[in-house]
Write a protein that holds these residues in place. Structure first.
Motif, PDB file in Angstrom:
ATOM      1  N   ILE A 283       0.951  -1.150  -0.452  1.00  0.00           N
ATOM      2  CA  ILE A 283       0.252  -0.159  -0.091  1.00  0.00           C
ATOM      3  C   ILE A 283       0.527   1.149   0.168  1.00  0.00           C
ATOM      4  CG2 ILE A 283      -1.011   1.510   1.254  1.00  0.00           C
ATOM      5  CD1 ILE A 283      -2.654  -1.920   2.731  1.00  0.00           C
ATOM      6  N   ALA A 284       2.159   1.440   1.368  1.00  0.00           N
ATOM      7  CA  ALA A 284       2.915   2.878   1.053  1.00  0.00           C
ATOM      8  C   ALA A 284       3.499   2.705   0.060  1.00  0.00           C
ATOM      9  CB  ALA A 284       3.717   2.096   2.468  1.00  0.00           C
ATOM     10  N   HIS A 285       4.258   1.346  -0.735  1.00  0.00           N
ATOM     11  CA  HIS A 285       4.726   1.401  -1.720  1.00  0.00           C
ATOM     12  C   HIS A 285       4.724   1.819  -2.914  1.00  0.00           C
ATOM     13  CE1 HIS A 285       8.254  -1.494   0.316  1.00  0.00           C
ATOM     14  NE2 HIS A 285       8.327   0.071   0.840  1.00  0.00           N
ATOM     15  N   ALA A 286       2.927   2.018  -3.140  1.00  0.00           N
ATOM     16  CA  ALA A 286       1.620   2.720  -4.561  1.00  0.00           C
ATOM     17  C   ALA A 286       2.156   3.842  -4.148  1.00  0.00           C
ATOM     18  CB  ALA A 286       0.699   1.520  -4.401  1.00  0.00           C
ATOM     19  N   ARG A 287       1.730   4.175  -3.675  1.00  0.00           N
ATOM     20  CA  ARG A 287       2.489   6.135  -2.965  1.00  0.00           C
ATOM     21  C   ARG A 287       3.544   6.404  -3.164  1.00  0.00           C
ATOM     22  NH1 ARG A 287      -2.567   7.864   0.993  1.00  0.00           N
ATOM     23  NH2 ARG A 287      -4.112   5.565   0.468  1.00  0.00           N
ATOM     24  N   GLY A 288       4.482   5.564  -3.132  1.00  0.00           N
ATOM     25  CA  GLY A 288       5.506   5.708  -3.098  1.00  0.00           C
ATOM     26  C   GLY A 288       6.773   6.304  -1.671  1.00  0.00           C
ATOM     27  N   VAL A 289       6.875   5.732  -0.988  1.00  0.00           N
ATOM     28  CA  VAL A 289       6.054   5.806   0.277  1.00  0.00           C
ATOM     29  C   VAL A 289       7.537   4.633   1.018  1.00  0.00           C
ATOM     30  CG1 VAL A 289       5.574   6.291   3.037  1.00  0.00           C
ATOM     31  CG2 VAL A 289       4.422   7.266   1.123  1.00  0.00           C
ATOM     32  N   PRO A 290       8.533   4.922   1.042  1.00  0.00           N
ATOM     33  CA  PRO A 290       9.492   3.841   2.049  1.00  0.00           C
ATOM     34  C   PRO A 290       9.070   3.375   3.173  1.00  0.00           C
ATOM     35  CG  PRO A 290      10.654   6.197   2.038  1.00  0.00           C
ATOM     36  CD  PRO A 290       9.421   5.407   1.216  1.00  0.00           C
ATOM     37  N   VAL A 291       9.347   1.562   3.119  1.00  0.00           N
ATOM     38  CA  VAL A 291       8.971   1.575   4.711  1.00  0.00           C
ATOM     39  C   VAL A 291       9.411   0.864   5.873  1.00  0.00           C
ATOM     40  CG1 VAL A 291       7.099   0.185   5.576  1.00  0.00           C
ATOM     41  CG2 VAL A 291       6.220   0.823   3.369  1.00  0.00           C
ATOM     42  N   LEU A 292       9.874   0.696   7.091  1.00  0.00           N
ATOM     43  CA  LEU A 292      10.386   0.245   7.718  1.00  0.00           C
ATOM     44  C   LEU A 292       9.347  -0.452   8.681  1.00  0.00           C
ATOM     45  CD1 LEU A 292      12.206   3.534   7.381  1.00  0.00           C
ATOM     46  CD2 LEU A 292      13.896   2.551   8.141  1.00  0.00           C
ATOM     47  N   ILE A 293       9.784  -1.227   8.985  1.00  0.00           N
ATOM     48  CA  ILE A 293       9.553  -2.310   9.941  1.00  0.00           C
ATOM     49  C   ILE A 293       9.894  -2.316  11.628  1.00  0.00           C
ATOM     50  CG2 ILE A 293       8.201  -4.602  10.565  1.00  0.00           C
ATOM     51  CD1 ILE A 293       7.080  -3.086   8.119  1.00  0.00           C
ATOM     52  N   ALA A 294       8.768  -2.471  12.765  1.00  0.00           N
ATOM     53  CA  ALA A 294       9.836  -2.409  13.346  1.00  0.00           C
ATOM     54  C   ALA A 294      10.039  -3.785  14.169  1.00  0.00           C
ATOM     55  CB  ALA A 294       9.402  -1.334  15.257  1.00  0.00           C
ATOM     56  N   THR A 295      10.570  -4.860  14.612  1.00  0.00           N
ATOM     57  CA  THR A 295      10.744  -5.519  15.173  1.00  0.00           C
ATOM     58  C   THR A 295       9.760  -5.987  17.058  1.00  0.00           C
ATOM     59  OG1 THR A 295      12.842  -5.904  16.597  1.00  0.00           O
ATOM     60  CG2 THR A 295      12.516  -6.801  14.436  1.00  0.00           C
ATOM     61  N   VAL A 296       9.596  -6.760  16.982  1.00  0.00           N
ATOM     62  CA  VAL A 296       8.634  -7.101  18.097  1.00  0.00           C
ATOM     63  C   VAL A 296       9.417  -7.083  19.757  1.00  0.00           C
ATOM     64  CG1 VAL A 296       6.159  -8.275  19.377  1.00  0.00           C
ATOM     65  CG2 VAL A 296       6.464  -7.867  17.188  1.00  0.00           C
ATOM     66  N   ALA A 297       8.982  -6.242  20.251  1.00  0.00           N
ATOM     67  CA  ALA A 297       9.687  -6.344  21.477  1.00  0.00           C
ATOM     68  C   ALA A 297       9.775  -7.017  22.093  1.00  0.00           C
ATOM     69  CB  ALA A 297       9.509  -4.672  21.944  1.00  0.00           C
ATOM     70  N   PRO A 298      10.237  -7.969  23.687  1.00  0.00           N
ATOM     71  CA  PRO A 298      10.176  -9.045  24.530  1.00  0.00           C
ATOM     72  C   PRO A 298       9.128  -8.473  25.451  1.00  0.00           C
ATOM     73  CG  PRO A 298      12.671  -8.285  24.124  1.00  0.00           C
ATOM     74  CD  PRO A 298      12.008  -6.895  23.743  1.00  0.00           C
ATOM     75  N   ARG A 299       8.190 -10.040  25.551  1.00  0.00           N
ATOM     76  CA  ARG A 299       6.856  -9.719  26.999  1.00  0.00           C
ATOM     77  C   ARG A 299       6.727 -10.452  27.725  1.00  0.00           C
ATOM     78  NH1 ARG A 299       1.289  -8.630  23.966  1.00  0.00           N
ATOM     79  NH2 ARG A 299       1.210  -8.989  25.752  1.00  0.00           N
ATOM     80  N   ALA A 300       7.993 -11.789  27.702  1.00  0.00           N
ATOM     81  CA  ALA A 300       8.121 -12.492  28.889  1.00  0.00           C
ATOM     82  C   ALA A 300       7.370 -12.040  30.180  1.00  0.00           C
ATOM     83  CB  ALA A 300       8.894 -13.683  28.535  1.00  0.00           C
ATOM     84  N   GLY A 301       6.675 -12.664  31.007  1.00  0.00           N
ATOM     85  CA  GLY A 301       5.993 -12.506  32.026  1.00  0.00           C
ATOM     86  C   GLY A 301       4.407 -11.173  31.677  1.00  0.00           C
ATOM     87  N   SER A 302       4.222 -10.924  30.415  1.00  0.00           N
ATOM     88  CA  SER A 302       2.830 -10.899  30.463  1.00  0.00           C
ATOM     89  C   SER A 302       2.165 -11.156  30.567  1.00  0.00           C
ATOM     90  CB  SER A 302       2.889  -9.798  29.572  1.00  0.00           C
ATOM     91  OG  SER A 302       3.030 -10.441  28.187  1.00  0.00           O
ATOM     92  N   ALA A 303       0.883 -10.851  30.809  1.00  0.00           N
ATOM     93  CA  ALA A 303      -0.600 -11.691  30.949  1.00  0.00           C
ATOM     94  C   ALA A 303      -0.447 -12.515  29.402  1.00  0.00           C
ATOM     95  CB  ALA A 303      -1.834 -10.366  31.065  1.00  0.00           C
ATOM     96  N   GLY A 304      -0.920 -13.623  30.170  1.00  0.00           N
ATOM     97  CA  GLY A 304      -1.271 -14.572  28.810  1.00  0.00           C
ATOM     98  C   GLY A 304      -0.464 -14.798  27.913  1.00  0.00           C
ATOM     99  N   TRP A 305       0.821 -14.810  27.828  1.00  0.00           N
ATOM    100  CA  TRP A 305       1.596 -14.945  26.950  1.00  0.00           C
ATOM    101  C   TRP A 305       2.496 -16.443  26.983  1.00  0.00           C
ATOM    102  CZ3 TRP A 305       3.354 -12.982  22.973  1.00  0.00           C
ATOM    103  CH2 TRP A 305       3.907 -12.769  21.779  1.00  0.00           C
ATOM    104  N   THR A 306       2.694 -17.161  26.449  1.00  0.00           N
ATOM    105  CA  THR A 306       3.104 -18.541  26.034  1.00  0.00           C
ATOM    106  C   THR A 306       4.417 -18.431  26.154  1.00  0.00           C
ATOM    107  OG1 THR A 306       2.071 -19.367  24.453  1.00  0.00           O
ATOM    108  CG2 THR A 306       0.857 -18.845  26.425  1.00  0.00           C
ATOM    109  N   SER A 307       5.319 -19.962  26.020  1.00  0.00           N
ATOM    110  CA  SER A 307       6.586 -19.977  24.982  1.00  0.00           C
ATOM    111  C   SER A 307       5.826 -20.768  23.522  1.00  0.00           C
ATOM    112  CB  SER A 307       6.686 -21.549  25.828  1.00  0.00           C
ATOM    113  OG  SER A 307       5.826 -22.794  25.855  1.00  0.00           O
ATOM    114  N   LYS A 308       4.510 -20.651  23.379  1.00  0.00           N
ATOM    115  CA  LYS A 308       4.490 -21.085  22.317  1.00  0.00           C
ATOM    116  C   LYS A 308       4.402 -19.461  21.117  1.00  0.00           C
ATOM    117  CE  LYS A 308       0.700 -22.617  18.907  1.00  0.00           C
ATOM    118  NZ  LYS A 308      -0.689 -23.422  19.044  1.00  0.00           N
ATOM    119  N   LYS A 309       3.550 -18.594  21.983  1.00  0.00           N
ATOM    120  CA  LYS A 309       3.846 -17.050  21.177  1.00  0.00           C
ATOM    121  C   LYS A 309       4.670 -16.798  21.543  1.00  0.00           C
ATOM    122  CE  LYS A 309      -1.193 -15.988  23.464  1.00  0.00           C
ATOM    123  NZ  LYS A 309      -1.843 -15.651  24.223  1.00  0.00           N
TER     124      LYS A 309
END
Length: 376
Positions: A283-309
């Motif tokens: 969608i962004a490239h169709a408008r000529g806009v470059p895209v940077l993706i941020a990796t997902v931060a750690p969250r072990a110990g947060s509510a509902g977080w599991t080893s599978k997630k």
């Protein structure tokens, strides 16, 4: 009837008071850039009376002219009057903001309106001080759910005053005559929205990016706490709203995507989240806009977080770092990671999910953000 009379009187008084001030003027959209954004995503309680509000908005932009985009998500029209802007350095010299050169104007139900441009010399160290009267006391004001700006409102019937940290109606500040070299929109969740951070402290990584650039980098924050890429939870999903909340903002020429953690927490796979990133990039490239993706931060110990997630999070981050089709990576994970899938000590709140001021600073100091600070 009494509120109608008050509204008419205020309108006449406002017109008289502002008669000698510099007037706003229309400007070509190409002359404007977005210096601040905060997607309106909630309706507050109706104030019950005509209300006078003042908000201080820190854009970190230089400007010779300013306009506001105002949004009304309520089912009824809103009438505003006496809208002025000034700088924190010179709050007494306010200039009026008009819509179609009108001092009293309507925000139609379910619509956004951009004001005319007001001549205002603003330095990067100035906050923008906006003041207005909302004559529609029975209509719920539109605002953003996480307010980190300073403000207050006072009803004109009884004088009751309340502190507000989310500017009513304003979801974007547009500037004219800035020295900006790039305009970055951040499509994010609560990490970039700044949930749990102190008000008016410029504590988010993107606040630091704008403040540290001396006006070269404008940042439009299109983050919504709780938002997911794929589901309409806490508003439309990231893929659905990237146009309206980010790419449609005037002057935006770079996009950072900092979402995905809430999708993984809801059970989505790394492959599905990666596909959503690719959809946004197309969608962004169709408008000529470059895209940077941020990796997902750690969250072990947060509510509902599991080893599978957690396994899906690591798989997703590896794919983002190595995938083609994106224009850069902000390695948020590497910037704040501790051991065993958790945030580094001191970087996470008690919920093991949201970043502290120190954690946000670590993201700002990361290599990807520092490259962005030079508009690379």
């Amino acid at each position: 009837m009494r509120r109608t009379i008050i509204g008419a009187a205020l309108a006449l008084a406002t017109a008289a008071a502002l008669a000698g001030m510099p007037t706003a003027s229309a400007a070509a959209p190409s002359a404007l850039r977005t210096a601040w954004a905060s997607p309106a995503n909630q309706l507050l309680g109706a104030p019950g009376a005509a209300t006078r509000c003042t908000f201080s908005i820190r854009t970190h932009a230089s400007a010779t002219g300013v306009a506001l985009r105002l949004r009304n998500d309520a089912a009824d029209d809103v009438v505003l009057t006496g809208l002025t802007v000034a700088t924190s350095a010179n709050p007494a010299r306010a200039v009026p903001l008009t819509v179609g050169r009108r001092l009293v104007f309507t925000l139609p139900a379910g619509a956004a309106v951009t004001t005319d441009v007001a001549p205002l010399a603003m330095a990067t160290t100035d906050a923008l001080v906006a003041t207005f009267t909302d004559l529609s006391g029975d209509v719920a004001p539109t605002a953003h759910s996480v307010g980190l700006e300073a403000g207050s409102c006072r009803d004109l019937d009884g004088g009751h005053a309340v502190t507000e940290d989310a500017p009513w109606f304003a979801d974007a500040v547009l500037v004219q005559g800035s020295v900006a070299q790039c305009d970055v929109a951040v499509l994010g969740d609560s990490i970039s929205d700044g949930l749990t951070l102190p008000v008016a402290q410029d504590a988010r990584w993107l606040d630091r990016l704008a403040a540290g650039s001396d006006g070269r980098v404008l940042v439009a924050n299109a983050s919504v706490s709780g938002n997911r890429l794929l589901d309409d939870t806490h508003g439309p999903g990231g893929v659905a709203r990237v146009g309206s909340d980010a790419l449609d903002l005037t002057g935006v020429d770079r996009l950072v995507v900092e979402e995905g953690t809430n999708d993984l927490a809801a059970g989505r796979s790394a492959a599905r989240v990666l596909a959503a990133y690719r959809d946004i990039a197309r969608i962004a490239h169709a408008r000529g806009v470059p895209v940077l993706i941020a990796t997902v931060a750690p969250r072990a110990g947060s509510a509902g977080w599991t080893s599978k997630k957690e396994a899906q999070r690591r798989r997703l981050n590896l794919a983002v770092r190595t995938a083609s089709g994106f224009d850069g990576v902000i390695d948020l994970d590497a910037a704040v990671r501790g051991g065993h899938g958790a945030l580094r000590a001191g970087y996470g709140d008690d919920d093991h999910l949201h970043l502290t001021v120190e954690g946000q600073d670590a993201v700002y100091r990361s290599a990807g953000v520092q490259r962005l600070s030079s508009c690379a």
